[in-house]
Design a protein around this motif. Sequence first.
Motif, PDB file in Angstrom:
ATOM      1  N   LYS A 143       0.984  -1.078   0.033  1.00 49.05           N
ATOM      2  CA  LYS A 143      -0.051  -0.023   0.247  1.00 49.05           C
ATOM      3  C   LYS A 143       0.880   1.301   0.051  1.00 49.05           C
ATOM      4  O   LYS A 143       2.016   1.234   0.358  1.00 49.05           O
ATOM      5  N   THR A 144       0.331   2.304  -0.510  1.00 43.19           N
ATOM      6  CA  THR A 144       0.816   3.660  -0.159  1.00 43.19           C
ATOM      7  C   THR A 144       0.397   4.271   1.275  1.00 43.19           C
ATOM      8  O   THR A 144      -0.500   3.859   1.768  1.00 43.19           O
ATOM      9  N   SER A 145       1.254   5.194   1.664  1.00 40.46           N
ATOM     10  CA  SER A 145       0.790   6.118   2.653  1.00 40.46           C
ATOM     11  C   SER A 145      -0.479   6.860   2.494  1.00 40.46           C
ATOM     12  O   SER A 145      -0.466   7.374   1.588  1.00 40.46           O
ATOM     13  N   ALA A 146      -0.970   7.122   3.610  1.00 38.94           N
ATOM     14  CA  ALA A 146      -2.143   8.494   3.440  1.00 38.94           C
ATOM     15  C   ALA A 146      -1.436   9.887   3.366  1.00 38.94           C
ATOM     16  O   ALA A 146      -2.098  10.723   3.113  1.00 38.94           O
ATOM     17  N   VAL A 147      -0.098  10.021   3.576  1.00 37.52           N
ATOM     18  CA  VAL A 147       0.426  11.481   3.793  1.00 37.52           C
ATOM     19  C   VAL A 147       1.785  11.075   2.848  1.00 37.52           C
ATOM     20  O   VAL A 147       2.496  10.193   3.140  1.00 37.52           O
ATOM     21  N   HIS A 148       2.041  12.141   1.919  1.00 37.27           N
ATOM     22  CA  HIS A 148       3.063  12.375   1.288  1.00 37.27           C
ATOM     23  C   HIS A 148       3.586  13.794   1.208  1.00 37.27           C
ATOM     24  O   HIS A 148       2.927  14.504   1.358  1.00 37.27           O
ATOM     25  N   PHE A 149       4.996  13.781   1.185  1.00 33.55           N
ATOM     26  CA  PHE A 149       5.430  15.299   0.826  1.00 33.55           C
ATOM     27  C   PHE A 149       6.036  15.376  -0.474  1.00 33.55           C
ATOM     28  O   PHE A 149       6.599  14.620  -0.846  1.00 33.55           O
ATOM     29  N   LEU A 150       5.349  16.586  -1.368  1.00 28.89           N
ATOM     30  CA  LEU A 150       5.887  16.766  -2.514  1.00 28.89           C
ATOM     31  C   LEU A 150       6.613  18.146  -2.771  1.00 28.89           C
ATOM     32  O   LEU A 150       6.331  18.845  -2.043  1.00 28.89           O
ATOM     33  N   ARG A 151       7.590  17.855  -3.940  1.00 26.35           N
ATOM     34  CA  ARG A 151       8.073  19.276  -4.027  1.00 26.35           C
ATOM     35  C   ARG A 151       8.032  19.184  -5.683  1.00 26.35           C
ATOM     36  O   ARG A 151       8.255  18.278  -6.559  1.00 26.35           O
ATOM     37  N   PHE A 152       7.510  20.383  -6.196  1.00 29.14           N
ATOM     38  CA  PHE A 152       7.074  20.837  -7.568  1.00 29.14           C
ATOM     39  C   PHE A 152       8.506  21.701  -7.918  1.00 29.14           C
ATOM     40  O   PHE A 152       8.365  23.021  -7.625  1.00 29.14           O
ATOM     41  N   GLU A 153       9.332  21.401  -8.950  1.00 31.13           N
ATOM     42  CA  GLU A 153      10.366  22.179  -9.031  1.00 31.13           C
ATOM     43  C   GLU A 153      10.133  23.120 -10.679  1.00 31.13           C
ATOM     44  O   GLU A 153       9.955  22.330 -11.515  1.00 31.13           O
ATOM     45  N   PHE A 154      10.316  24.229 -10.660  1.00 29.31           N
ATOM     46  CA  PHE A 154       9.814  25.160 -11.757  1.00 29.31           C
ATOM     47  C   PHE A 154      10.963  25.595 -12.545  1.00 29.31           C
ATOM     48  O   PHE A 154      11.883  26.040 -11.885  1.00 29.31           O
ATOM     49  N   THR A 155      11.080  25.826 -13.973  1.00 27.82           N
ATOM     50  CA  THR A 155      11.977  26.667 -14.537  1.00 27.82           C
ATOM     51  C   THR A 155      11.780  27.831 -14.501  1.00 27.82           C
ATOM     52  O   THR A 155      10.699  28.519 -13.946  1.00 27.82           O
ATOM     53  N   PRO A 156      12.832  28.665 -14.872  1.00 29.52           N
ATOM     54  CA  PRO A 156      12.772  30.025 -14.626  1.00 29.52           C
ATOM     55  C   PRO A 156      11.678  30.736 -15.588  1.00 29.52           C
ATOM     56  O   PRO A 156      10.734  31.825 -14.972  1.00 29.52           O
ATOM     57  N   ALA A 157      11.352  29.956 -16.777  1.00 30.64           N
ATOM     58  CA  ALA A 157      10.198  30.585 -17.441  1.00 30.64           C
ATOM     59  C   ALA A 157       8.903  30.289 -17.076  1.00 30.64           C
ATOM     60  O   ALA A 157       7.913  30.842 -16.962  1.00 30.64           O
ATOM     61  N   MET A 158       8.830  29.394 -16.103  1.00 30.80           N
ATOM     62  CA  MET A 158       7.435  28.858 -15.753  1.00 30.80           C
ATOM     63  C   MET A 158       7.155  29.792 -14.513  1.00 30.80           C
ATOM     64  O   MET A 158       6.054  30.242 -14.142  1.00 30.80           O
ATOM     65  N   ARG A 159       8.265  29.894 -13.519  1.00 28.43           N
ATOM     66  CA  ARG A 159       7.976  30.848 -12.688  1.00 28.43           C
ATOM     67  C   ARG A 159       7.647  32.348 -13.096  1.00 28.43           C
ATOM     68  O   ARG A 159       6.826  32.812 -12.593  1.00 28.43           O
ATOM     69  N   ALA A 160       8.177  32.819 -13.971  1.00 29.92           N
ATOM     70  CA  ALA A 160       7.911  34.030 -14.599  1.00 29.92           C
ATOM     71  C   ALA A 160       6.420  34.033 -15.032  1.00 29.92           C
ATOM     72  O   ALA A 160       5.732  34.925 -14.786  1.00 29.92           O
TER      73      ALA A 160
END
Length: 196
Positions: A143-160
């Motif tokens: 099974k998977t856990s009911a809680v996960h910690f995620l990071r979404f990393e963006f390019t400079p163009a996406m951030r802009a």
Amino acid sequence: MQLTGHITADSLMSLEAYSKWRKVHKAEVMAHRKRRTVHLGEHITLNFESETTMRYQIQEMLRIEKIFEEEGTQSEIEAYAPLVPDGSNWKATMMIAYTDIPERQRELARLIGVEDRMFVEVEGHHRVYAIADEDLDRETAEKTSAVHFLRFEFTPAMRAAIRAGAAVKLGCDHTHYPAHVQVPAEALASLAGDLA
């Protein structure tokens, strides 16, 4: 609660000072947290973290556990500070919730790997898939856990693009949980502030 960009023991309040601060400001922090919460379908919720939410979490743990010694304080900082976005990303706590226990057990077994299928899609750009559970593996072969910690990393163009007001979609393309939602404007305005 003073935001410094870096949570250290010296930048936290004493238990007494925090107790007074909490009485006046708790509702503001809860409103901030609510603005940054995005529901994906009926069963997955992402709480996008910030320095404010993590400072609050650390101060709450210190208060509840009555921790005032340096070692205990440092332990709480080490547990929660990594969830503060650093200017190029969003970080979130993902929760999978089913109220019926047999259904929850069945679905957590079907959703193995769901954390790796979570994505953010900035208008005009490719999907960014989550980097999940960097602290430790949160699933087993069963099974998977009911809680996960995620990071979404963006390019400079996406951030802009995000800072300029581009639409952003949050989604999941796991076989057993296909879903996507437009990130609400209020949440997106708060999240845009996390990006340098």
